[in-house]
Write a protein that holds these residues in place. Sequence first.
Motif, PDB file in Angstrom:
ATOM      1  N   SER A   1       0.865  -1.071   0.005  1.00  0.00           N
ATOM      2  CA  SER A   1       0.042  -0.131  -0.068  1.00  0.00           C
ATOM      3  C   SER A   1       0.829   1.291  -0.002  1.00  0.00           C
ATOM      4  O   SER A   1       0.514   2.196  -0.754  1.00  0.00           O
ATOM      5  CB  SER A   1      -0.972  -0.038   1.211  1.00  0.00           C
ATOM      6  OG  SER A   1      -1.755  -0.964   1.168  1.00  0.00           O
ATOM      7  N   LYS A   2       1.972   1.262   0.643  1.00  0.00           N
ATOM      8  CA  LYS A   2       3.179   2.250   0.779  1.00  0.00           C
ATOM      9  C   LYS A   2       3.326   2.496  -0.777  1.00  0.00           C
ATOM     10  O   LYS A   2       3.577   3.695  -1.122  1.00  0.00           O
ATOM     11  CB  LYS A   2       4.172   1.998   1.641  1.00  0.00           C
ATOM     12  CG  LYS A   2       3.704   2.152   3.018  1.00  0.00           C
ATOM     13  CD  LYS A   2       4.867   1.777   4.154  1.00  0.00           C
ATOM     14  CE  LYS A   2       4.496   1.631   5.465  1.00  0.00           C
ATOM     15  NZ  LYS A   2       5.862   1.440   6.522  1.00  0.00           N
ATOM     16  N   TRP A   3       3.596   1.488  -1.400  1.00  0.00           N
ATOM     17  CA  TRP A   3       4.219   1.800  -2.698  1.00  0.00           C
ATOM     18  C   TRP A   3       3.120   2.280  -3.638  1.00  0.00           C
ATOM     19  O   TRP A   3       3.371   3.175  -4.397  1.00  0.00           O
ATOM     20  CB  TRP A   3       4.872   0.347  -3.393  1.00  0.00           C
ATOM     21  CG  TRP A   3       6.299   0.258  -3.023  1.00  0.00           C
ATOM     22  CD1 TRP A   3       6.690  -0.641  -2.061  1.00  0.00           C
ATOM     23  CD2 TRP A   3       7.453   0.845  -3.423  1.00  0.00           C
ATOM     24  NE1 TRP A   3       8.054  -0.699  -1.984  1.00  0.00           N
ATOM     25  CE2 TRP A   3       8.656   0.187  -2.646  1.00  0.00           C
ATOM     26  CE3 TRP A   3       7.671   2.053  -4.356  1.00  0.00           C
ATOM     27  CZ2 TRP A   3       9.940   0.682  -3.140  1.00  0.00           C
ATOM     28  CZ3 TRP A   3       8.941   2.336  -4.545  1.00  0.00           C
ATOM     29  CH2 TRP A   3      10.013   1.763  -3.831  1.00  0.00           C
TER      30      TRP A   3
ATOM     31  N   SER B   1      -8.143  -4.540 -17.539  1.00  0.00           N
ATOM     32  CA  SER B   1      -6.920  -5.228 -16.955  1.00  0.00           C
ATOM     33  C   SER B   1      -7.185  -5.672 -15.646  1.00  0.00           C
ATOM     34  O   SER B   1      -7.903  -4.863 -14.760  1.00  0.00           O
ATOM     35  CB  SER B   1      -5.777  -4.444 -17.126  1.00  0.00           C
ATOM     36  OG  SER B   1      -4.609  -5.199 -16.619  1.00  0.00           O
ATOM     37  N   LYS B   2      -6.852  -6.793 -15.436  1.00  0.00           N
ATOM     38  CA  LYS B   2      -7.056  -7.416 -13.813  1.00  0.00           C
ATOM     39  C   LYS B   2      -6.007  -6.583 -12.817  1.00  0.00           C
ATOM     40  O   LYS B   2      -6.392  -6.463 -11.731  1.00  0.00           O
ATOM     41  CB  LYS B   2      -6.620  -8.766 -14.044  1.00  0.00           C
ATOM     42  CG  LYS B   2      -7.692  -9.783 -14.485  1.00  0.00           C
ATOM     43  CD  LYS B   2      -7.322 -11.330 -14.026  1.00  0.00           C
ATOM     44  CE  LYS B   2      -8.412 -12.092 -14.428  1.00  0.00           C
ATOM     45  NZ  LYS B   2      -8.091 -13.582 -14.218  1.00  0.00           N
TER      46      LYS B   2
ATOM     47  N   VAL C   1       0.948  -2.525 -10.897  1.00  0.00           N
ATOM     48  CA  VAL C   1       2.073  -3.413 -11.522  1.00  0.00           C
ATOM     49  C   VAL C   1       3.207  -2.894 -11.101  1.00  0.00           C
ATOM     50  O   VAL C   1       4.353  -3.400 -10.760  1.00  0.00           O
ATOM     51  CB  VAL C   1       1.837  -3.415 -13.079  1.00  0.00           C
ATOM     52  CG1 VAL C   1       2.887  -3.996 -13.634  1.00  0.00           C
ATOM     53  CG2 VAL C   1       0.342  -4.203 -13.490  1.00  0.00           C
ATOM     54  N   ILE C   2       3.315  -1.467 -11.284  1.00  0.00           N
ATOM     55  CA  ILE C   2       4.621  -0.771 -11.129  1.00  0.00           C
ATOM     56  C   ILE C   2       4.941  -0.616  -9.506  1.00  0.00           C
ATOM     57  O   ILE C   2       6.273  -0.969  -9.402  1.00  0.00           O
ATOM     58  CB  ILE C   2       4.671   0.778 -11.634  1.00  0.00           C
ATOM     59  CG1 ILE C   2       4.163   0.781 -13.086  1.00  0.00           C
ATOM     60  CG2 ILE C   2       5.646   1.476 -10.927  1.00  0.00           C
ATOM     61  CD1 ILE C   2       3.871   2.161 -13.449  1.00  0.00           C
TER      62      ILE C   2
ATOM     63  N   ILE D   1       2.351  -8.870 -18.492  1.00  0.00           N
ATOM     64  CA  ILE D   1       1.878  -7.467 -18.059  1.00  0.00           C
ATOM     65  C   ILE D   1       2.888  -6.808 -17.524  1.00  0.00           C
ATOM     66  O   ILE D   1       2.990  -5.453 -17.639  1.00  0.00           O
ATOM     67  CB  ILE D   1       0.726  -7.439 -16.962  1.00  0.00           C
ATOM     68  CG1 ILE D   1      -0.432  -8.284 -17.705  1.00  0.00           C
ATOM     69  CG2 ILE D   1       0.563  -6.485 -16.153  1.00  0.00           C
ATOM     70  CD1 ILE D   1      -1.591  -8.537 -16.485  1.00  0.00           C
ATOM     71  N   CYS D   2       3.862  -7.440 -16.814  1.00  0.00           N
ATOM     72  CA  CYS D   2       4.871  -6.676 -16.039  1.00  0.00           C
ATOM     73  C   CYS D   2       6.091  -6.281 -17.416  1.00  0.00           C
ATOM     74  O   CYS D   2       6.347  -5.054 -17.118  1.00  0.00           O
ATOM     75  CB  CYS D   2       5.785  -7.638 -15.312  1.00  0.00           C
ATOM     76  SG  CYS D   2       4.970  -8.074 -13.588  1.00  0.00           S
TER      77      CYS D   2
END
Length: 292
Positions: free
Chosen positions: A19-21, A46-47, A53-54, A94-95
């Motif tokens: 959550s911080k990221w 997108s899921k 993702v980032i 996706i990554c």
Amino acid sequence: MLNQYHCKSNNFKFQPELSKWIRFIQPLYNKFVPFRIRHRRNVTQSKLNDVVVISLLCWQVSLDVTNQFRFYSFLKNNVFKSRQFPERSRFNRICRNALSSLQYIRIGLSENYFQNPAYLIMDSLPLPVCAPVRNKRAKVFRQIADIGYNAAKKQYYYGFKGHFEIDNNGIIRAYAITKASKTDTSLVKTLLSGYRCSKVLADKGYLKKELKEELNREGIWFWTPIRKNMEPQEDEKMTKDLKRKRKYIETIFSGWVNLFDIERIRVKSLKGFQLRLEQCFLVYTVQLLEIN
């Protein structure tokens, strides 16, 4: 060892870190990633959205997880419910598609928070893709990698060479990945086309009279140490100070190896290799931002 994150206990401990990221990446994504990427076709279906993702990729680096399969297993068994998480090949795809967004955020942070550097430092870093014993048998990247010499370790390696341009704050201003046998001097113009500065420091590997004269005509003071049989151009105190400043990039390289294990990137695609580099460089830039 690859399955050490399969335990499902204490799930609540992992969520706050992610959550911080997400809270940190969200405003950066909106500010630096172009509109055409943020609002591309079918992006809402997108899921996993781009910010998540980032954030996951940055979190992977901070967790010191270098194996993509191990990281996927960790996420599926500890963080996400199985129905909400894509299958492994789709997750990897996706990554990889998030590579350009990582670059935009890293470059945006560098240009907005670290402006007008006093000087730049150039150097190269060996990036092997296999153990030295497999130099002549390795098949991965056969068309784009080759064998080069690592002067620091005094051994040959198979893989790539990273050419980096770093400013006095330690920020990556430009870099290029080439075959391991590529010479350092051949990438000077490429790096300067990515980011220019009036003062550039480099090591003896960049010592070339024609290159220095050409850059001087363009208004760039390009300094390298001289050989023992050459006449000194600066006084001893100034030379010692410039050598000390240039060695800063070697300290940075050492930090990358210790923190991110950047000399042991074991992937099978060039895009996966670039993705791992950008993951590490974005986290490194964020760490510098927190320090300053």
